[in-house]
Write an enzyme that holds these catalytic residues in place. Structure first.
Site, PDB file in Angstrom:
ATOM      1  N   HIS A 153      30.012  29.203  13.761  1.00  0.00           N
ATOM      2  CA  HIS A 153      29.545  30.367  12.871  1.00  0.00           C
ATOM      3  C   HIS A 153      31.202  31.467  14.013  1.00  0.00           C
ATOM      4  O   HIS A 153      31.415  31.097  14.733  1.00  0.00           O
ATOM      5  CB  HIS A 153      28.672  31.285  12.716  1.00  0.00           C
ATOM      6  CG  HIS A 153      28.106  31.936  13.754  1.00  0.00           C
ATOM      7  ND1 HIS A 153      27.638  30.802  15.565  1.00  0.00           N
ATOM      8  CD2 HIS A 153      28.485  33.101  15.313  1.00  0.00           C
ATOM      9  CE1 HIS A 153      27.488  31.767  16.024  1.00  0.00           C
ATOM     10  NE2 HIS A 153      27.341  32.372  16.214  1.00  0.00           N
ATOM     11  N   ARG A 169      17.507  27.303  27.654  1.00  0.00           N
ATOM     12  CA  ARG A 169      18.670  27.715  27.452  1.00  0.00           C
ATOM     13  C   ARG A 169      18.189  29.467  27.151  1.00  0.00           C
ATOM     14  O   ARG A 169      17.982  29.378  26.335  1.00  0.00           O
ATOM     15  CB  ARG A 169      19.891  27.602  26.998  1.00  0.00           C
ATOM     16  CG  ARG A 169      21.434  28.103  27.054  1.00  0.00           C
ATOM     17  CD  ARG A 169      22.289  26.974  26.436  1.00  0.00           C
ATOM     18  NE  ARG A 169      23.609  28.280  26.424  1.00  0.00           N
ATOM     19  CZ  ARG A 169      24.187  28.705  25.910  1.00  0.00           C
ATOM     20  NH1 ARG A 169      23.551  29.391  24.287  1.00  0.00           N
ATOM     21  NH2 ARG A 169      25.099  29.440  26.223  1.00  0.00           N
ATOM     22  N   ASP A 178      31.879  35.510  15.018  1.00  0.00           N
ATOM     23  CA  ASP A 178      31.081  37.098  14.868  1.00  0.00           C
ATOM     24  C   ASP A 178      31.510  37.425  13.860  1.00  0.00           C
ATOM     25  O   ASP A 178      32.954  38.283  14.465  1.00  0.00           O
ATOM     26  CB  ASP A 178      30.429  37.026  16.446  1.00  0.00           C
ATOM     27  CG  ASP A 178      29.834  36.239  17.348  1.00  0.00           C
ATOM     28  OD1 ASP A 178      29.108  35.562  16.431  1.00  0.00           O
ATOM     29  OD2 ASP A 178      29.992  36.139  18.071  1.00  0.00           O
ATOM     30  N   HIS A 202      32.508  29.217  17.321  1.00  0.00           N
ATOM     31  CA  HIS A 202      31.671  28.956  17.962  1.00  0.00           C
ATOM     32  C   HIS A 202      30.460  28.160  17.680  1.00  0.00           C
ATOM     33  O   HIS A 202      29.364  28.953  16.459  1.00  0.00           O
ATOM     34  CB  HIS A 202      31.699  29.533  18.904  1.00  0.00           C
ATOM     35  CG  HIS A 202      30.926  30.835  19.192  1.00  0.00           C
ATOM     36  ND1 HIS A 202      31.831  31.836  18.337  1.00  0.00           N
ATOM     37  CD2 HIS A 202      29.639  31.453  18.718  1.00  0.00           C
ATOM     38  CE1 HIS A 202      31.083  33.325  18.155  1.00  0.00           C
ATOM     39  NE2 HIS A 202      29.499  32.740  18.540  1.00  0.00           N
TER      40      HIS A 202
END
Ligand SMILES: C=C1C[C@]23C[C@@]1(O)CC[C@H]2[C@@]12CC[C@H](O)[C@@](C)(C(=O)O1)[C@H]2[C@@H]3C(=O)O
Ligand SMILES: O=C(O)CCC(=O)C(=O)O
Ligand SMILES: [Fe+2]
Length: 341
Positions: free
Chosen positions: A208, A275, A210, A265
């Site tokens: 996607h 993570r 942002d 990204h």
């Protein structure tokens, strides 16, 4: 035993290349040039010497880890994420899924203080830590936006940072937690090849861009983030817990009349270690109009986008899927030869 056939996720090739690193302690004129170049070429870069203390980052990380370490029932008290609160696997309202859980917060201090009641056993501490973190990363974002304006020779050097400094700003803070993948050497009757394919293709947060102006992202020392460059290759982003990655958002693409392109990204969840990322999205007030800055529009470079309010853009984003190109809805088709023009 029946083993479901793996459905491999279509992945483009990955490539190890250098993502630009920008040292914010350099002199302003050099910095503004470097930042504009990085935004034009990649829409994605790392900043070092950003001035945010290790303590501010560590305290926010600790609050995040404590939250994700709570029981599911406790975490669900902070949700569902519609859009703010705790979410697990489901991203947004339109069926997007990923291997993660997250906490999505509005950065307004009143909203943080209200939410923190359901997030932590010590809500005052959580609010305080989150507000300090938000304040610090907002300063980084504003400094970068002022340097962008300088580098683009825009008259009002604060025109971009003013949008996210506004008390009504719609900026967000998101904590993402990607659980660890169990060790494939552990005892498991599933064939090793199948396990291998599954663990290597897990999408944590799908591809996607942002929607906001600028994103400032920090993560622990576990990799997974990838950025897509213009040639369509996925570039793994090396984790660096003390530094920030900066991502150009859709709104900055419009404000710069397409001179910067928002970076696509995604995050994979393939690691043996959990993570966690902490992501600040700098956004204008809902009522702000977004359109190309006049300095970036000329007869040779006519405006590429129709003006819209941030509220209109958000509504469009939430009506679409994660990976959709929402900006297409606001494009002006003014190519030479375009009969509709
Ligand atoms: C599928 C969606 C989730 C998202 C809203 C959307 O409809 C499309 C954009 C998504 C995104 C990506 C960046 C941020 O993480 C986010 C908070 C945002 O502003 O846009 C998410 C939205 C979300 O998770 O609510
Ligand atoms: O976790 C990451 O590194 C990426 C998260 C992301 O892209 C987002 O929250 O919008
Ligand atoms: Fe993102």
């Amino acid at each position: 035993m029946v083993v479901p056939s793996p459905t491999p996720i279509r992945t483009k090739k990955t490539k190890a290349i250098g993502i630009p690193t920008i040292d914010l302690s350099l002199n302003r004129s050099m910095l503004s040039e470097l930042i504009v170049k990085a935004c034009e070429e990649y829409g994605f870069f790392k900043v070092v010497n950003h001035g945010v203390s290790k303590e501010i980052i560590a305290r926010m990380e600790k609050e995040g880890s404590e939250f994700f370490g709570r029981t599911t029932t406790e975490k669900q008290r902070a949700g569902p994420a519609s859009p703010f609160g705790y979410g697990c696997k489901s991203i947004g309202p339109n069926g997007d899924m990923g291997e993660l859980e997250y906490l999505l917060l509005h950065t307004n201090s009143l909203s943080i203080s209200e939410r923190s009641q359901a997030i932590s056993n010590d809500p005052t501490k959580f609010s305080c830590v989150a507000n300090d973190y938000i304040q610090a990363v907002k300063e980084v974002a504003c400094e970068i936006l002022d340097l962008v304006a300088e580098g683009l020779w825009v008259q009002d050097k604060c025109i971009l940072s003013k949008l996210i400094r506004d008390v009504q700003s719609d900026s967000l803070l998101r904590l993402n937690h990607y659980p660890q993948v169990k060790d494939i050497n552990d005892w498991d009757p599933t064939p090793k090849l199948y396990q291998h394919q599954c663990t290597n293709n897990r999408i944590g947060f799908g591809e996607h861009s942002d929607p906001q102006i600028l994103t400032v992202l920090q993560s622990n020392d576990v990799g997974g983030l990838q950025v897509s460059l213009h040639d369509g290759l996925w570039v793994p982003v090396p984790p660096d817990p003390t530094e920030f990655y900066v991502i150009v958002g859709d709104a900055l693409q419009v404000l710069t009349n397409g001179r910067f392109v928002s970076a696509r990204h995604r995050a994979l969840a393939n690691s043996m270690k959990p993570r966690m990322s902490m992501v600040y999205f700098g956004a204008p007030p809902l009522s702000s109009w977004i359109y190309p800055l006049p300095e970036l529009v000329s007869p040779q470079k006519p405006s590429l986008y129709k003006p819209f309010t941030w509220d209109q853009y958000k509504k469009a984003a939430y009506s679409l899927r994660l990976g959709d190109s929402r900006l297409d809805l606001f494009k002006i088709h003014n190519n030479i030869g375009d009969k509709t023009h």
